[in-house]
Design an enzyme around this catalytic site. Structure first.
Site, PDB file in Angstrom:
ATOM      1  N   TYR A   1       0.848  -1.187   0.000  1.00 38.59           N
ATOM      2  CA  TYR A   1       0.000   0.000   0.000  1.00 38.59           C
ATOM      3  C   TYR A   1       0.888   1.243   0.000  1.00 38.59           C
ATOM      4  O   TYR A   1       1.493   1.604   0.990  1.00 38.59           O
ATOM      5  CB  TYR A   1      -0.919   0.020   1.222  1.00 38.59           C
ATOM      6  CG  TYR A   1      -1.857  -1.163   1.322  1.00 38.59           C
ATOM      7  CD1 TYR A   1      -2.153  -1.955   0.209  1.00 38.59           C
ATOM      8  CD2 TYR A   1      -2.452  -1.502   2.534  1.00 38.59           C
ATOM      9  CE1 TYR A   1      -3.015  -3.037   0.311  1.00 38.59           C
ATOM     10  CE2 TYR A   1      -3.315  -2.580   2.642  1.00 38.59           C
ATOM     11  CZ  TYR A   1      -3.581  -3.350   1.532  1.00 38.59           C
ATOM     12  OH  TYR A   1      -4.432  -4.432   1.643  1.00 38.59           O
TER      13      TYR A   1
ATOM     14  N   SER B   1     -12.979  -5.746   1.688  1.00 37.42           N
ATOM     15  CA  SER B   1     -13.976  -5.136   0.784  1.00 37.42           C
ATOM     16  C   SER B   1     -15.393  -5.635   1.098  1.00 37.42           C
ATOM     17  O   SER B   1     -16.136  -5.998   0.185  1.00 37.42           O
ATOM     18  CB  SER B   1     -13.630  -5.419  -0.683  1.00 37.42           C
ATOM     19  OG  SER B   1     -12.413  -4.818  -1.032  1.00 37.42           O
TER      20      SER B   1
END
Length: 347
Positions: free
Chosen positions: A65, A211
């Site tokens: 990330y 998610s």
């Protein structure tokens, strides 16, 4: 629309090796990458501190990330003893060296990645260390063997996998107990229910759902796409393409109708559905706003009857979703297998 009040966040056992986490976690990816430009560190540190103060102590990051910048952000946020209040999870396995994306699981890479993450996070040990994606060239036994050494050295406490096939999970678990498998699980990503989830439950492995809001889709539906920045990764995903989005918007409308009947938001309903999958499941919705974070933990107050669960699952059947989770250019990123151990020749 009403927003459910934030409850106390209960604790759950994740896996069978002793890890205990908040029943809902915080995915930190979007703070630094993939979902548009990086957000200001000061705002994100305030959000992380708010989350920990609210009882959401299971924080999820990865060396990919940024790359690296999200771990550096977490390192700043956890200073001053905050790290002692959290269960910190990070990941390795996706390399962007030389501008090329490559999945790596060889022992030397595993060790170097772990040590680099510890330095960026400014901690001596990570609670949960995942293989972020499976290197289909390296037998899983080899990768887990190195992770086992890192456990023995006190650099990581528990081992996790992400996007591994059922057979890969079994082989890994035979080398060293796997504490958690991270997978995409939401009302529009339910393929894991057939084989992956039953395998985890058979082996006593916790499930971390990333998610769980369909990458934000179950917050606002197709309006989400209208507000995405040009560099937002979701622009490229099949489910957000015009030819699929109009169809998928009907799914959101049905979920929204049920949410209105329940007196909650559609995102709270979608999250509650994941929570109702069992006490061995921890969703980790991401956000960059305290307001949205508060709304997300309100999902813990939404109680669904068996009839409501059945209605949601009927609405969210496979036929009612168009488009894959990832583009076809990422063929090894879903339910990945590795070659047999007998094929391995160490470098």
């Amino acid at each position: 629309m009403a927003t459910m009040a934030a409850p106390a966040v209960k604790r759950i056992k994740l896996g069978s090796q002793g890890l205990e986490v908040s029943a809902q976690g915080l995915g930190c990816m979007g703070m630094s990458s993939f979902y548009g430009p990086p957000k200001p560190d000061s705002d994100m540190i305030e959000l992380i501190h708010h989350a920990v103060g609210s009882g959401v102590t299971f924080l999820d990051t990865s060396d990919s990330y940024g790359p690296h910048t999200n771990e550096i952000l977490l390192g700043k946020a956890l200073k001053g003893g905050v790290w002692q209040k959290v269960e910190l999870a990070t990941k390795f396995g996706i390399s962007f060296a030389g501008g090329k994306t490559e999945i790596q699981g060889n022992p030397g890479y595993v060790r170097a990645a772990c040590e680099a993450s510890l330095k960026r996070l400014n901690v001596a040990c990570v609670n949960l260390y995942y293989q972020h994606r499976i290197d289909t060239r390296v037998p899983i036994e080899v990768t887990i063997g190195e992770l086992k050494k890192l456990v023995e050295e006190g650099k990581i406490k528990y081992i996790g996998l992400s996007e591994a096939s059922a057979s890969t999970i079994r082989r890994a678990h035979a080398v060293h107990p796997i504490t958690a498998v991270q997978l995409e699980w939401s009302l529009w990503s339910r393929d894991v229910e057939a084989e992956i989830v039953p395998t985890c439950r058979e082996l006593g492995i916790g499930i971390v759902a990333y998610s769980p809001l369909g990458r934000g889709f179950f917050s606002v539906g197709s309006k989400l796409v209208e507000n995405l920045s040009k560099d937002d990764y979701r622009q490229s995903l099949p489910r957000f393409q015009p030819e699929n989005l109009a169809h998928n918007a009907k799914l959101f409308d049905r979920v929204n109708e049920i949410a209105q009947r329940k007196g909650c938001t559609p995102s709270q309903l979608a999250l509650a559905w994941v929570h109702h999958q069992g006490d061995d499941v921890c969703p980790i919705p991401g956000t960059t706003k305290i307001k949205n974070f508060n709304q997300n933990i309100g999902a813990l107050s939404v109680k669904l009857t068996p009839e409501e669960m059945a209605e949601l699952e009927y609405v969210a059947s496979v036929d009612n979703v168009k488009g894959g989770r990832y583009t076809s250019s990422l063929p090894t990123w879903e339910s990945s297998d590795t070659p047999p151990l007998s094929s391995w020749k160490a470098a």
